[in-house]
Write a protein that holds these residues in place. Structure first.
Motif, mmCIF file in Angstrom:
data_model
loop_
_atom_site.group_PDB
_atom_site.id
_atom_site.type_symbol
_atom_site.label_atom_id
_atom_site.label_comp_id
_atom_site.label_asym_id
_atom_site.label_seq_id
_atom_site.Cartn_x
_atom_site.Cartn_y
_atom_site.Cartn_z
ATOM 1 N N ALA A 200 0.841 -1.209 0.000
ATOM 2 C CA ALA A 200 0.000 0.000 0.000
ATOM 3 C C ALA A 200 0.872 1.254 0.000
ATOM 4 O O ALA A 200 0.574 2.238 -0.689
ATOM 5 C CB ALA A 200 -0.920 -0.008 1.223
ATOM 6 N N ALA A 201 1.972 1.211 0.751
ATOM 7 C CA ALA A 201 2.859 2.379 0.825
ATOM 8 C C ALA A 201 3.507 2.657 -0.525
ATOM 9 O O ALA A 201 3.622 3.810 -0.949
ATOM 10 C CB ALA A 201 3.922 2.160 1.894
ATOM 11 N N ASP A 202 3.920 1.600 -1.216
ATOM 12 C CA ASP A 202 4.563 1.787 -2.524
ATOM 13 C C ASP A 202 3.586 2.369 -3.540
ATOM 14 O O ASP A 202 3.975 3.124 -4.421
ATOM 15 C CB ASP A 202 5.052 0.440 -3.079
ATOM 16 N N ALA A 203 2.317 1.978 -3.414
ATOM 17 C CA ALA A 203 1.331 2.406 -4.408
ATOM 18 C C ALA A 203 0.767 3.795 -4.103
ATOM 19 O O ALA A 203 0.191 4.438 -4.983
ATOM 20 C CB ALA A 203 0.186 1.394 -4.460
ATOM 21 N N MET A 204 0.909 4.267 -2.865
ATOM 22 C CA MET A 204 0.212 5.498 -2.465
ATOM 23 C C MET A 204 0.883 6.753 -3.019
ATOM 24 O O MET A 204 2.100 6.907 -2.936
ATOM 25 C CB MET A 204 0.160 5.579 -0.937
ATOM 26 N N ARG A 205 0.059 7.652 -3.577
ATOM 27 C CA ARG A 205 0.598 8.922 -4.027
ATOM 28 C C ARG A 205 0.810 9.839 -2.827
ATOM 29 O O ARG A 205 -0.129 10.052 -2.049
ATOM 30 C CB ARG A 205 -0.341 9.612 -5.018
ATOM 31 N N ILE A 206 2.026 10.358 -2.678
ATOM 32 C CA ILE A 206 2.321 11.369 -1.658
ATOM 33 C C ILE A 206 2.699 12.626 -2.427
ATOM 34 O O ILE A 206 3.726 12.664 -3.115
ATOM 35 C CB ILE A 206 3.471 10.931 -0.721
ATOM 36 N N ILE A 207 1.815 13.625 -2.359
ATOM 37 C CA ILE A 207 2.012 14.825 -3.172
ATOM 38 C C ILE A 207 2.502 15.960 -2.278
ATOM 39 O O ILE A 207 2.304 15.951 -1.064
ATOM 40 C CB ILE A 207 0.721 15.200 -3.923
ATOM 41 N N TYR A 208 3.151 16.940 -2.902
ATOM 42 C CA TYR A 208 3.710 18.074 -2.148
ATOM 43 C C TYR A 208 2.818 19.300 -2.315
ATOM 44 O O TYR A 208 2.320 19.572 -3.416
ATOM 45 C CB TYR A 208 5.132 18.406 -2.652
ATOM 46 N N GLY A 209 2.643 20.037 -1.248
ATOM 47 C CA GLY A 209 1.930 21.312 -1.339
ATOM 48 C C GLY A 209 2.649 22.378 -0.540
ATOM 49 O O GLY A 209 3.175 22.102 0.548
ATOM 50 N N GLY A 210 2.644 23.598 -1.061
ATOM 51 C CA GLY A 210 3.298 24.714 -0.374
ATOM 52 C C GLY A 210 4.023 25.561 -1.395
ATOM 53 O O GLY A 210 5.170 25.278 -1.728
ATOM 54 N N SER A 211 3.288 26.570 -1.932
ATOM 55 C CA SER A 211 3.871 27.515 -2.896
ATOM 56 C C SER A 211 4.484 26.801 -4.100
ATOM 57 O O SER A 211 5.525 27.203 -4.613
ATOM 58 C CB SER A 211 4.886 28.433 -2.211
ATOM 59 N N MET A 212 3.834 25.709 -4.540
ATOM 60 C CA MET A 212 4.295 25.054 -5.772
ATOM 61 C C MET A 212 3.886 25.923 -6.947
ATOM 62 O O MET A 212 2.766 26.423 -7.007
ATOM 63 C CB MET A 212 3.686 23.652 -5.914
ATOM 64 N N LYS A 213 4.802 26.120 -7.870
ATOM 65 C CA LYS A 213 4.488 26.887 -9.071
ATOM 66 C C LYS A 213 5.297 26.318 -10.237
ATOM 67 O O LYS A 213 6.140 25.426 -10.030
ATOM 68 C CB LYS A 213 4.747 28.382 -8.878
ATOM 69 N N ALA A 214 5.036 26.854 -11.431
ATOM 70 C CA ALA A 214 5.698 26.293 -12.615
ATOM 71 C C ALA A 214 7.215 26.337 -12.470
ATOM 72 O O ALA A 214 7.922 25.433 -12.916
ATOM 73 C CB ALA A 214 5.243 27.046 -13.857
ATOM 74 N N ALA A 215 7.718 27.384 -11.805
ATOM 75 C CA ALA A 215 9.173 27.554 -11.712
ATOM 76 C C ALA A 215 9.844 26.529 -10.798
ATOM 77 O O ALA A 215 11.042 26.274 -10.941
ATOM 78 C CB ALA A 215 9.481 28.975 -11.212
ATOM 79 N N ASN A 216 9.119 25.970 -9.843
ATOM 80 C CA ASN A 216 9.779 25.023 -8.929
ATOM 81 C C ASN A 216 9.226 23.603 -9.014
ATOM 82 O O ASN A 216 9.741 22.685 -8.370
ATOM 83 C CB ASN A 216 9.721 25.533 -7.470
ATOM 84 N N ALA A 217 8.177 23.409 -9.812
ATOM 85 C CA ALA A 217 7.497 22.107 -9.796
ATOM 86 C C ALA A 217 8.382 20.973 -10.326
ATOM 87 O O ALA A 217 8.434 19.891 -9.728
ATOM 88 C CB ALA A 217 6.201 22.184 -10.604
#
Ligand code: PEP
Length: 253
Positions: A200-217
């Protein structure tokens, strides 16, 4: 290979007309190889749902009640959201944990309600600046994860996305470095493996949030445990949001 997930959290922004127009603009964008959802304010869910009709972009809600129905003035249940066409719900966003004061056990109950209703839960976790400076980042994430996930039926794990959102990075223009994000995501995946198992851990999406923008994504998404983004401010412009989602392809090329 985990399929990247991107959420656009519109927070308490947009008029009805702006929300419908933004929904139509996101729906016109081409997304390839990624899952995309937008999270408008409750009152515009119908209008945005109409705007997204026929597109692969999912409709999301920013919160829901832990209750199924009853005497809970002002609350909205997960089943009501499902009836509106909502497919995903944010749970435990830092603006609810810290501004509204939602404790871990309420977040856990809300996540259970979302999953029970057959919806995807996007569970937000993350440390404050004070906690980071005290070296408590992993401990805070572990506490929030364990509290929400302990006892979760294994079958629900594939309808769960984790959003690591350091509180000090949300809406501040300050972004976690790719290395710091990767370290927090890898530690979180280890906790998930302990609670739900390695598969389950390998399959789970862990996404990042916090001032994500095109320049740093692209740099964030190039990290092996960063599987997408929860985007606030930059999701209010459809072109910026689409460009961020396209960074996933660049990062994995
Ligand atoms: C968010 O709302 O979850 C968020 C990450 O906001 P922002 O991108 O504006 O920092």
């Amino acid at each position: 290979m985990r399929r990247p997930f991107f959420g656009g959290n519109w927070k308490m922004n947009t008029t009805r007309a702006e929300a419908a127009e933004l929904g139509r603009a996101v729906a016109r964008d081409a997304f390839s190889g990624v899952d995309v959802a937008v999270f408008p304010p409750f009152v515009w869910l119908n209008a945005v749902g109409d705007a997204l009709a026929g597109s692969p972009v999912a409709l999301g809600a920013q919160d829901c009640s832990q209750h199924q129905n009853g005497a809970h003035t002002g609350e909205v249940s997960a089943s009501m959201l499902a009836e509106l066409g909502v497919a995903a719900v944010l749970v435990g966003h830092s603006e609810r944990r810290h501004d509204v004061g939602e404790p871990d056990d309420l977040v856990r109950a809300k996540l259970a309600a979302v999953l029970d209703a057959g919806l995807t839960g996007v569970l937000c976790i993350g440390e404050t600046l004070e906690q980071r400076e005290a070296g408590q980042t992993d401990a805070v994430n572990e506490r929030q994860l364990r509290s929400a996930l302990d006892g979760l039926p294994g079958a629900a794990a594939d309808r769960l996305v984790i959003a690591y959102e350091p509180v000090w990075a949300i809406g501040t223009g300050r972004t976690a470095s790719p290395a710091d994000a990767q370290a927090a995501h890898a530690a979180a995946r280890g906790v998930i493996a302990g609670v739900l198992g390695g598969g389950a851990a390998d399959a789970m999406r862990i996404i990042y949030g916090g001032s994500m923008k095109a320049a740093n994504a692209a740099a964030l998404l190039a990290e092996p445990d960063v599987d997408g983004g929860l985007v606030g401010g930059a999701s209010l412009a459809a072109a910026d949001f689409a460009e961020i989602t396209r960074s996933a392809a660049t990062a994995n090329a």
